[in-house]
Design an enzyme around this catalytic site. Sequence first.
Site, mmCIF file in Angstrom:
data_model
loop_
_atom_site.group_PDB
_atom_site.id
_atom_site.type_symbol
_atom_site.label_atom_id
_atom_site.label_comp_id
_atom_site.label_asym_id
_atom_site.label_seq_id
_atom_site.Cartn_x
_atom_site.Cartn_y
_atom_site.Cartn_z
ATOM 1 N N HIS A 31 7.037 5.686 1.573
ATOM 2 C CA HIS A 31 7.825 4.547 1.088
ATOM 3 C C HIS A 31 8.696 4.965 -0.114
ATOM 4 O O HIS A 31 9.853 4.567 -0.227
ATOM 5 C CB HIS A 31 6.903 3.419 0.603
ATOM 6 C CG HIS A 31 5.989 2.858 1.642
ATOM 7 N ND1 HIS A 31 4.622 3.038 1.617
ATOM 8 C CD2 HIS A 31 6.240 2.088 2.732
ATOM 9 C CE1 HIS A 31 4.071 2.406 2.633
ATOM 10 N NE2 HIS A 31 5.027 1.822 3.334
ATOM 11 N N ASP A 76 8.317 5.068 12.236
ATOM 12 C CA ASP A 76 8.215 3.950 13.188
ATOM 13 C C ASP A 76 9.502 3.947 14.018
ATOM 14 O O ASP A 76 10.394 3.129 13.811
ATOM 15 C CB ASP A 76 8.050 2.641 12.409
ATOM 16 C CG ASP A 76 6.805 2.675 11.537
ATOM 17 O OD1 ASP A 76 5.709 2.500 12.074
ATOM 18 O OD2 ASP A 76 6.924 2.934 10.325
ATOM 19 N N ASN A 99 0.862 -1.186 0.000
ATOM 20 C CA ASN A 99 0.000 0.000 0.000
ATOM 21 C C ASN A 99 0.907 1.248 0.000
ATOM 22 O O ASN A 99 0.823 2.107 0.870
ATOM 23 C CB ASN A 99 -0.972 0.003 1.192
ATOM 24 C CG ASN A 99 -2.032 1.090 1.041
ATOM 25 O OD1 ASN A 99 -2.179 1.955 1.899
ATOM 26 N ND2 ASN A 99 -2.752 1.072 -0.049
HETATM 27 P P1 AMP Z 1 5.311 -0.197 6.354
HETATM 28 O O1 AMP Z 1 4.908 -0.576 4.967
HETATM 29 O O2 AMP Z 1 4.311 0.647 7.068
HETATM 30 O O3 AMP Z 1 5.794 -1.381 7.152
HETATM 31 O O4 AMP Z 1 6.580 0.749 6.203
HETATM 32 C C1 AMP Z 1 7.727 0.361 5.493
HETATM 33 C C2 AMP Z 1 8.825 1.355 5.763
HETATM 34 O O5 AMP Z 1 8.421 2.649 5.334
HETATM 35 C C3 AMP Z 1 9.149 1.471 7.274
HETATM 36 O O6 AMP Z 1 10.561 1.615 7.434
HETATM 37 C C4 AMP Z 1 8.411 2.725 7.658
HETATM 38 O O7 AMP Z 1 8.977 3.386 8.782
HETATM 39 C C5 AMP Z 1 8.565 3.572 6.406
HETATM 40 N N1 AMP Z 1 7.524 4.591 6.358
HETATM 41 C C6 AMP Z 1 6.187 4.418 6.529
HETATM 42 N N2 AMP Z 1 5.547 5.616 6.487
HETATM 43 C C7 AMP Z 1 6.504 6.549 6.282
HETATM 44 C C8 AMP Z 1 6.491 7.972 6.149
HETATM 45 N N3 AMP Z 1 5.358 8.678 6.229
HETATM 46 N N4 AMP Z 1 7.670 8.618 5.963
HETATM 47 C C9 AMP Z 1 8.834 7.909 5.879
HETATM 48 N N5 AMP Z 1 8.919 6.584 6.003
HETATM 49 C C10 AMP Z 1 7.771 5.903 6.198
#
Ligand code: AMP
Length: 252
Positions: free
Chosen positions: A35, A148, A30
Amino acid sequence: MNIVTEVNDWISMRKKMANQTIGFIPTMGNLHAGHMSLCERSKYENDVTIVSIFVNPTQFNNQHDLMHYPRTLENDIEQLTKAKVDYLFAPHAESMYQDHYEIQVMETELSKVLEGEHRPGHFNGMLTIVLKLLNLVRANKAYFGEKDYQQLLLVKKMVASLFLSTEIIACETIRNENGLALSSRNSRLDKEQLDTAEHFSALLRSHLNDENVIAELIKLGFKVDYIVQKWQRRLGAVVLGDVRLIDNVNYN
Ligand code: AMP
């Protein structure tokens, strides 16, 4: 972009990447501009950029959250192709957990507070899958978002503790024009909830003390899991409707 869904195919593919620097971005899909900012940084710093998409069941302590986690593979592939990412690794749960999760990574201190306290088992699942992915990808650098923050600290700690050779790169949080941190879970908020959610980061940044921030959030209709100052940041977790949001800001 090469798309690989089988672990064994991935291992063969990886063998052909000797002598190139590799950047890796693990995600749960998503994909949004947060990302994609990690991908851009990796593209800039490495010869080859690899993204994984895996909605990791073992890090969800709440089955409702797992069931409703947004899955948008076609759109994700479109964005990754446009960004010229080289490889997408999107494995099936069975192939990542051939041991039925009988081997787990556990951290016993940092993983017990904040998110760990409110989501029992979450960080065991997260660390276990990140270790599996880091071993499969063997990247020079892996990119994680400060969004995170506790996860980032735990991944860094695991890498140091287990002598892994991938460097962990912290990337700043990408926000919308009103300060709301981009998150896959935002897509589950309706228009009114989105407007309300924008107060969350503004309150984290405000000069109100933690108790008053909590009081304001409750007035706005949030359920508050925690608002805490730690690691020179102010971190918070809230629930709006049935969507749980986390954020943190620099705060001295
Ligand atoms: P996730 O798909 O939510 O597991 O996130 C994958 C990676 O993207 C993780 O390292 C998150 O910390 C990073 N991430 C998610 N949202 C953001 C954002 N708004 N800004 C920067 N990095 C993000």
